[in-house]
Design a protein around this motif. Sequence first.
Motif, PDB file in Angstrom:
ATOM      1  N   ASP A   1      -9.065   4.386   4.744  1.00 14.32           N
ATOM      2  CA  ASP A   1      -9.087   4.002   3.327  1.00 14.32           C
ATOM      3  C   ASP A   1      -9.736   2.625   3.277  1.00 14.32           C
ATOM      4  OD1 ASP A   1      -8.508   3.293   0.728  1.00 14.32           O
ATOM      5  OD2 ASP A   1      -6.333   3.554   0.899  1.00 14.32           O
TER       6      ASP A   1
ATOM      7  N   HIS B   1       0.843  -1.202   0.000  1.00 14.01           N
ATOM      8  CA  HIS B   1       0.000   0.000   0.000  1.00 14.01           C
ATOM      9  C   HIS B   1       0.883   1.260   0.000  1.00 14.01           C
ATOM     10  CE1 HIS B   1      -3.906   1.873   1.887  1.00 14.01           C
ATOM     11  NE2 HIS B   1      -3.619   2.392   0.728  1.00 14.01           N
TER      12      HIS B   1
ATOM     13  N   TYR C   1       1.406   7.221  -6.838  1.00 17.95           N
ATOM     14  CA  TYR C   1       0.729   8.529  -6.891  1.00 17.95           C
ATOM     15  C   TYR C   1       1.779   9.641  -6.901  1.00 17.95           C
ATOM     16  CZ  TYR C   1      -3.001   5.576  -4.928  1.00 17.95           C
ATOM     17  OH  TYR C   1      -3.881   4.568  -4.681  1.00 17.95           O
TER      18      TYR C   1
ATOM     19  N   HIS D   1      -3.248   9.712   1.689  1.00 14.72           N
ATOM     20  CA  HIS D   1      -2.487   8.577   2.217  1.00 14.72           C
ATOM     21  C   HIS D   1      -1.478   9.015   3.272  1.00 14.72           C
ATOM     22  CE1 HIS D   1      -4.408   6.386  -1.043  1.00 14.72           C
ATOM     23  NE2 HIS D   1      -4.107   5.292  -0.372  1.00 14.72           N
TER      24      HIS D   1
ATOM     25  N   HIS E   1      -7.353  -2.455  -1.841  1.00 14.17           N
ATOM     26  CA  HIS E   1      -5.904  -2.615  -1.700  1.00 14.17           C
ATOM     27  C   HIS E   1      -5.432  -2.384  -0.265  1.00 14.17           C
ATOM     28  CE1 HIS E   1      -5.115   1.883  -3.014  1.00 14.17           C
ATOM     29  NE2 HIS E   1      -5.205   1.799  -1.700  1.00 14.17           N
TER      30      HIS E   1
HETATM   31 MN   MN3 Z   1      -5.067   3.413  -0.532  1.00 17.23          MN
END
Ligand code: MN3
Length: 202
Positions: free
Chosen positions: A163, A27, A35, A81, A167
Motif C-alpha cells: 500500500d 492504519h 472500511y 488491507h 497514510h
Molecule cells: Mn491503506
Amino acid sequence: MTFTLAPLPYPYNACEPFLDEQTMFIHHSKHHQAYVDKLNAWLAWSIYESWTLDHLCRNVANIPQPYHTVIKNHAWWHRNHTFFWDILTPWWSTQPSWPLLSVIEQSFWSIWGCKDAFVAQATTLFGSWWAWVIVDQGKLRIMTTPNQENPLMSWYAAILGIDVREHAYYLKFQNRRSDYIQAFRSCINRDHVSTAYEKATQ
Ligand code: MN3
C-alpha cells in the motif's frame, strides 16, 4: 454477516524501527476499521447480508450498479488491507521456498531483479496506488492498481502487495516514499509469500 477487523498477527510496534508503531496503529485501527464499519453499515440494510467477503468482492457484477462504489471502496479495501497485514512480519528468519525462489529466477533472473522491478514500480506511483507481485501464466510479474483495485479483478492472484497511499508511511517517512518501500522490504514475511505462491499455482 457482520465483518470484524482481525487484530494484527503481531503487536503494533513489532516492525519497528522499519514501520513505526503509530502508523501501524492508525492504519489498522482507524483506516482499516473504518472500511469494515462502513461495509457493515451498508450490509445491515442491504439484501446481501449473508454474503461472504470473497463472494461480495467477486460478484460485484451481480449487484446493482449504485452499490458498486461501496463494495469497491469498503469490501475490496478490507480485503486488500487484510492481505497487507499478513505479508508483514517482525521475524527476520523467513525465507522464500524453493519453488518461489525458482519462479523468481525464471521471471526476473534473480531475487535482486525482482526487488529492483518491484521497488521501481512502487516508487514511481503517485497518489493512492498499490504495487503487487502477481502470478501470470506460470511466471511472476509486477502489477500496479489504483485505489481499492486488486489484481483479482483481472483474474490474477497476488502473492505480495504494498500500500503506497500516504497514510501508510507519511508520519514516519513524509515525502520519502522510497525509504518506506525499503523499510517494507525488511518486514516481508517470505514464508507467507511462499504459501501464497503455492496456493496461487495449485
Ligand atoms: Mn491503506
